[in-house]
Write an enzyme that holds these catalytic residues in place. Structure first.
Site, PDB file in Angstrom:
ATOM      1  N   GLU A  16       9.055   0.247   7.451  1.00  0.00           N
ATOM      2  CA  GLU A  16      10.248   0.218   8.303  1.00  0.00           C
ATOM      3  C   GLU A  16       9.930   0.290   9.789  1.00  0.00           C
ATOM      4  O   GLU A  16      10.799   0.048  10.619  1.00  0.00           O
ATOM      5  CB  GLU A  16      11.245   1.304   7.894  1.00  0.00           C
ATOM      6  N   ASN A  17       8.686   0.618  10.132  1.00  0.00           N
ATOM      7  CA  ASN A  17       8.338   0.628  11.548  1.00  0.00           C
ATOM      8  C   ASN A  17       7.981  -0.767  12.070  1.00  0.00           C
ATOM      9  O   ASN A  17       7.443  -0.894  13.165  1.00  0.00           O
ATOM     10  CB  ASN A  17       7.196   1.615  11.821  1.00  0.00           C
TER      11      ASN A  17
END
Lengths: 216, 237
Positions: free
Chosen positions: A53-54
């Site tokens: 998700e980064n």
């Protein structure tokens, strides 16, 4: 009861069980901790694209020593690599993938899962604990299939599969399936349905270790 | 002529005032504008509200800003991590406020703030403590929670390459929150590893168009948080 006994599948065997259920061509987000092991067990010939998700789609394995890039990390802030065909993007796009239903599977750890599929995995709610949620609430709200991989019981023998979560929820009615060291359990409208038990585990033993009534 | 380049990092942050809302890019150390943060520590502005995914590690960067008692409130999704000591101590002592926000909601609040959208509904956090006291509304039979966009007085961001117009590219997962924070800051301040002439970045490859950027300072050998932490460094020393 010997509270330290840990019957059934090892952590790697649990990861292997989950990996075998991932369909070819899936986009998958793996949570921090035990879910990360799953990537090592995907069978040959199956292509899975990992999302972190980064801001990376197409996350590859851990880099060789000396090849790390301080600015190429996963959500657990560990060094990773990018496969050929990977893409980088900003956080709003990353969570568009998550909340917008574009990812196929999210595999998370858990403190508690209830028979209705409620998940608690971000806070024990204890005074003095630093609450930290990260992307878990977005993942369970948006990803099509939410799987949990966790030990069947806590280290001191408490239930993790419970009638109702006592810890603060991550999401309500969101978990579809649970992989534990003792069994693979589907969350269905009727209740917790046992799909497979680890070698040496009987249904009665499994029921003893599980608070809600299990369905065979 | 448009020229957003400034001569020094000290000059770049010099007008950050007491009580400002400051967005700081980065996910862990990837993308953290550590030199700009350290100049903000030199400046000493107080009572800041900081919007950033984490609260830093060790005694450098965001953690040092917090340790220097310049931050009264953190808005973030994950205020602890390995080597995170400063924030947990102050939080337990009741000396810093925390607004905990799911990571995707944080990203969307920043995006909305920069896009002129005051508020939006999201499914994330519904039926959890983080939605308590907030407006819930059903759309097509599903419940969503009302969340508000965030704007900042200042955004501090690190990028890979910039030109004098403020066009930016990033490096790998150091991009994270930075492009959306550039859009949400009234005054967006960027530290760039490389400065190139206009045209030096292919327009097809510009990630943040220069309109979202106000100041750019070249920091061509930025420090790395994890290395400083491993070496036991503190800021100020």
């Amino acid at each position: 009861m010997n509270t330290t006994e840990r019957l059934g599948w090892s952590r790697n065997e649990m990861a292997q069980k989950a990996a075998q259920d991932i369909p070819d061509g899936s986009y998958v987000n793996l949570g921090i901790g035990m879910p990360e092991l799953i990537a090592d067990h995907v069978p040959a010939g199956i292509e899975v694209i990992y999302h972190t998700e980064n801001g990376l789609l197409g996350m590859g394995p851990v880099p060789e020593k000396g090849q790390e890039d301080i600015e190429l990390i996963n959500a657990g802030k560990k060094y990773v690599t990018a496969i050929n065909g990977a893409s980088f993007f900003h956080h709003a796009d990353s969570f568009t993938m998550i909340r917008g239903g574009h990812l196929d599977i999210s595999i998370l750890g858990a403190l508690q899962v209830c028979e209705k599929g409620d998940l608690a995995n971000w806070s024990t709610g204890k005074p003095g604990a630093i609450p930290a949620v990260g992307g878990a609430m977005d993942l369970v709200a948006g990803v099509k299939n939410v799987w949990v991989i966790t030990d069947h019981n806590t280290k001191d023998g408490q239930f993790k599969l419970v009638n109702n979560c006592s810890f603060p929820l991550t999401g309500k009615g969101v978990v579809d399936r649970v992989y534990t060291n003792l069994a693979i359990i589907e969350i269905t409208e009727e209740g917790l349905k046992v799909r497979e038990m680890a070698p040496g585990v009987t249904f009665d033993y499994l029921q003893e270790k599980t608070e809600p009534k299990l369905l065979q | 002529m448009i020229n957003k380049l400034v001569g020094s990092d000290t000059e770049a942050v010099s007008d950050i005032f007491d009580g400002a809302i400051v967005m700081i890019g980065g996910f862990g150390e990837a993308g953290s504008p550590i030199e700009l943060i350290h100049r903000l520590i030199d400046l000493g502005s107080k009572n800041l509200t900081v919007v950033s995914n984490n609260t830093g590690s060790g005694n450098v960067g965001i953690a040092a800003l917090i340790e220097n008692r310049q931050v009264s409130k953190m808005i973030c999704s994950f205020p602890r991590s390995t080597n995170s000591v400063v924030f947990p101590e102050l939080y337990r002592a009741g000396e810093i406020e925390l607004e905990l926000v799911p990571q995707g909601t944080l990203a969307e609040r920043i995006r909305a703030g920069g896009a002129g959208i005051p508020a939006f509904y999201t499914p994330s956090s519904v039926n959890t403590p983080l939605a308590e006291g907030k407006e819930i509304r059903e759309f097509n039979g599903q419940a969503y929670v009302l969340e508000y966009g965030i704007k900042a007085d200042f955004s501090l961001v690190k990028c890979e390459t910039a030109d004098r117009y403020g066009n930016l590219t990033y490096h790998k997962t150091a991009r994270n929150f930075s492009p959306i924070m550039c859009t949400a800051g009234s005054m967006t301040i960027v530290q760039a590893k490389h400065i190139v002439e206009p045209g030096g970045i292919d327009p097809e490859n510009v990630i943040t168009p220069g309109i979202f950027v106000n100041r750019v300072v070249e920091i061509n050998a930025p420090q790395h948080e994890s290395i400083l932490v491993t070496n036991g460094e503190r800021y100020p020393r």
